[in-house]
Design an enzyme around this catalytic site. Structure first.
Site, PDB file in Angstrom:
ATOM      1  CG  HIS A 127       0.891  -4.377   9.435  1.00  0.00           C
ATOM      2  ND1 HIS A 127       0.020  -4.625  10.465  1.00  0.00           N
ATOM      3  CD2 HIS A 127       0.911  -3.023   9.249  1.00  0.00           C
ATOM      4  CE1 HIS A 127      -0.473  -3.474  10.908  1.00  0.00           C
ATOM      5  NE2 HIS A 127       0.049  -2.488  10.182  1.00  0.00           N
ATOM      6  CB  CYS A 128      -2.395  -4.043   4.612  1.00  0.00           C
ATOM      7  SG  CYS A 128      -2.946  -2.879   3.342  1.00  0.00           S
ATOM      8  N   PRO A 129      -0.509  -1.236   5.710  1.00  0.00           N
ATOM      9  CG  PRO A 129       1.058   0.153   4.688  1.00  0.00           C
ATOM     10  CD  PRO A 129       0.694  -1.284   4.845  1.00  0.00           C
ATOM     11  CG  ASN A 133      -6.360  -5.589  10.631  1.00  0.00           C
ATOM     12  OD1 ASN A 133      -5.641  -6.063  11.518  1.00  0.00           O
ATOM     13  ND2 ASN A 133      -7.554  -6.080  10.358  1.00  0.00           N
TER      14      ASN A 133
END
Length: 439
Positions: A127-129, A133
Site C-alpha cells: 500500500h503506497c501512501p 492507493n
C-alpha cells in the site's frame, strides 16, 4: 511507512514537489538557458510523470471477483477435482487458495487484504501512501512507469542545474553584478540542486529495486515473506521451500509490465491496464485467468503453498488421526497410533534432537506438534496434549510480537492486514463449508 491517515496530504505534497522541480526551475531559472528542443523534451517527460502518477492513483489495483471460487471448489461446495494443480503444455498453475475473514471470500494466490483500502488486492505489492492507493495487479505497470519517468526526469533536470552551477563557478572571481544569475536565482538553484538530488537518488534506488524484484518474480510483500522464510529455515523451524512464481527473468518482467513482451509498451504512459479474469498468455502458450491464476516454475510440490505456513500461527485442523503440518502445509497421517500417542512419540524425538544440540533446545523441528514461542531469547516448545488445549494456546501465539526483517518492517508496514488471513488448507475450508450446509 507513512501513516495512512496522512495519505491525502502526501499526495498533495507529491504534486507540490513536482510543480516545484518541474515548473519553478523553468520559470525562474532555466527558461532563458534551454533550447526549444530541450524545453519540449523536458516538458514531455514531466507530462509522462503526471499521466503515470494519476493512473497509479485512480486505477483500481484489482480485487477478486465477488463470485470467484477456485477451480477445485464448485459453487455448491463439492469437490470439483482431486488434483492440486493442472498441467497445460509444460507449466503448472498455482493453487494455494486461502480464505479472507474480512471479505468472507476465497483469496487467490498472491492476494492480500489491505488494512487501509479494506479490500483484498490481487498480486498486492504494497500500500503506497504517496499514491493513497494499493499497488496491485492492475496498476503495478503504471507505478513502475511512474518511477521510471521520475528517475530519468530528475536526472535530466539535475544535469541542467549542474550546468547553471558550473556557469556561476566559472565567473566566481568576477563582481556579483557581472554573474549569470542574481542572488535569489542562486538561492533557488541551491534549493533545487539539493531537493532534486535527494529525489533522484531515492526514486532511482526504488525503481531499480522494484525492477530487480520484478525480474526475480517477487512483489515487495513476497520479498518480506522470503526473508521471513529464510529466517525460519536458519532456525530449523521449517524446511527450505522454493519460491514458486519465479518463471524466468524475461517472463517475470513481462508479467510485471502488464503481460506484454513489447518493451516499448512497457513505458507507454497510455498503455491499457490489465483486467482481472481476462485470458493472458503464459510461457509455452498456456492460457491463464489474469490476476487469479499464476504460473509456477514447478520446482515445488503444488501441495505446498506460498508463503509457507507460519508455525507460530497455524492451528492443527482435523480430528484424531489428522494433524496439520506447519512445515509445508501438508497433512500428516497418523496411521496406527492415536493422536495422543503420536504426540508422546514425537516428544521423545524432540528430546533426542534437543540433546543433539547440546541441550539448548534450539534448532528443534518438531513442527507438526509443537509451537515455539521466543521468550527472553529462548525457544520454549509448547507440546499441546489435546486439540482443546491447542485452541486455548492459539490466541497467545497469534498475538505474539510480529516478526520484522533487517529494516525493522512487518507485513503491516506494507499495508497487509495479517488478521484477515486464515492459514487453513483448502481441503479444510471445503470441509467447513460442507459442515455449514449440513452436507
Amino acid at each position: 511507512m507513512l501513516d495512512p491517515r496522512l495519505s491525502r496530504l502526501a499526495v498533495a505534497g507529491v504534486i507540490l514537489l513536482i510543480c516545484f522541480l518541474a515548473y519553478a526551475s523553468q520559470l525562474f531559472l532555466l527558461h532563458p538557458h534551454l533550447s526549444r528542443n530541450q524545453t519540449i523534451s523536458f516538458n514531455v517527460l514531466v507530462g509522462c510523470i503526471w499521466i503515470t502518477y494519476a493512473r497509479s492513483i485512480f486505477t483500481h489495483p484489482g480485487s477478486p471477483p465477488a463470485s470467484w471460487v477456485p477451480d477445485d471448489v464448485t459453487v455448491d461446495g463439492e469437490d470439483a477435482e482431486e488434483g492440486h494443480g493442472r498441467v497445460e503444455e509444460r507449466r503448472l498453475v498455482a493453487r494455494g487458495t486461502k480464505w479472507c475473514r474480512k471479505c468472507e471470500a476465497f483469496k487467490p494466490p498472491r492476494c492480500h487484504h489491505c488494512k487501509t483500502c479494506k479490500m483484498c488486492v490481487l498480486r498486492m505489492d504494497h500500500h503506497c501512501p504517496w499514491t493513497n492507493n494499493c499497488v496491485g495487479y492492475r496498476n503495478l505497470p503504471h507505478f513502475i512507469r511512474f518511477l521510471f519517468y521520475c528517475s530519468i526526469t530528475c536526472v535530466y533536470l539535475f544535469a541542467q542545474l549542474l550546468q547553471r552551477a558550473w556557469a556561476i563557478w566559472e565567473v566566481r572571481a568576477s563582481p556579483s553584478y557581472d554573474g549569470p544569475h542574481t542572488l535569489p536565482e542562486m538561492l533557488l538553484l541551491t534549493a533545487l540542486l539539493f531537493v532534486d538530488l535527494l529525489v533522484a537518488f531515492s526514486l532511482t534506488v526504488l525503481y531499480v529495486r522494484t525492477l530487480w524484484s520484478s525480474a526475480e518474480g517477487y512483489t515487495t510483500i513476497e520479498t518480506w515473506e522470503q526473508d521471513r522464510h529464510d529466517a525460519l529455515v536458519r532456525r530449523r523451524r521449517v524446511r527450505r521451500q522454493q519460491f514458486p512464481y519465479d518463471i524466468g527473468f524475461w517472463d517475470n518482467l513481462c508479467s510485471a509490465h502488464g503481460g506484454t513482451g513489447n518493451v516499448l509498451a512497457w513505458y507507454w504512459p497510455f498503455a491499457r491496464s490489465p483486467e482481472v479474469g481476462e485470458v493472458v498468455k503464459g510461457s509455452g502458450g498456456m492460457r491463464l485467468k489474469g490476476g487469479v491464476e499464476w504460473e509456477v516454475n514447478g520446482y515445488e510440490d503444488l501441495n505446498a503453498v506460498w508463503p509457507p505456513l507460519d508455525p507460530d500461527k497455524v492451528v492443527a485442523a482435523g480430528e484424531g488421526e489428522r494433524t496439520l503440518s506447519m512445515a509445508g502445509g501438508a497433512a500428516l497421517a497418523e496411521t496406527g497410533d492415536s493422536w495422543a500417542e503420536g504426540v508422546r512419540r514425537r516428544q521423545k524425538e524432540d528430546l533426542t534432537r534437543r540433546n543433539g544440540y547440546g541441550g539448548s533446545g534450539k534448532g528443534l523441528d518438531g513442527l507438526n506438534v509443537a509451537y515455539e514461542m521466543e521468550e527472553e531469547g529462548e525457544a520454549a516448545p509448547l507440546l499441546l496434549a489435546s486439540r482443546r488445549d491447542r485452541a486455548l494456546e492459539y490466541p497467545r501465539i497469534a498475538n505474539r510480537k510480529r516478526w520484522t526483517n533487517d529494516d525493522g518492517e512487518t507485513l503491516a508496514d506494507y499495508g497487509v492486514d495479517e488478521d484477515a488471513d486464515e492459514d487453513v488448507p483448502l481441503a479444510e475450508l471445503i470441509r467447513r463449508r460442507k459442515a455449514e450446509k449440513g452436507l
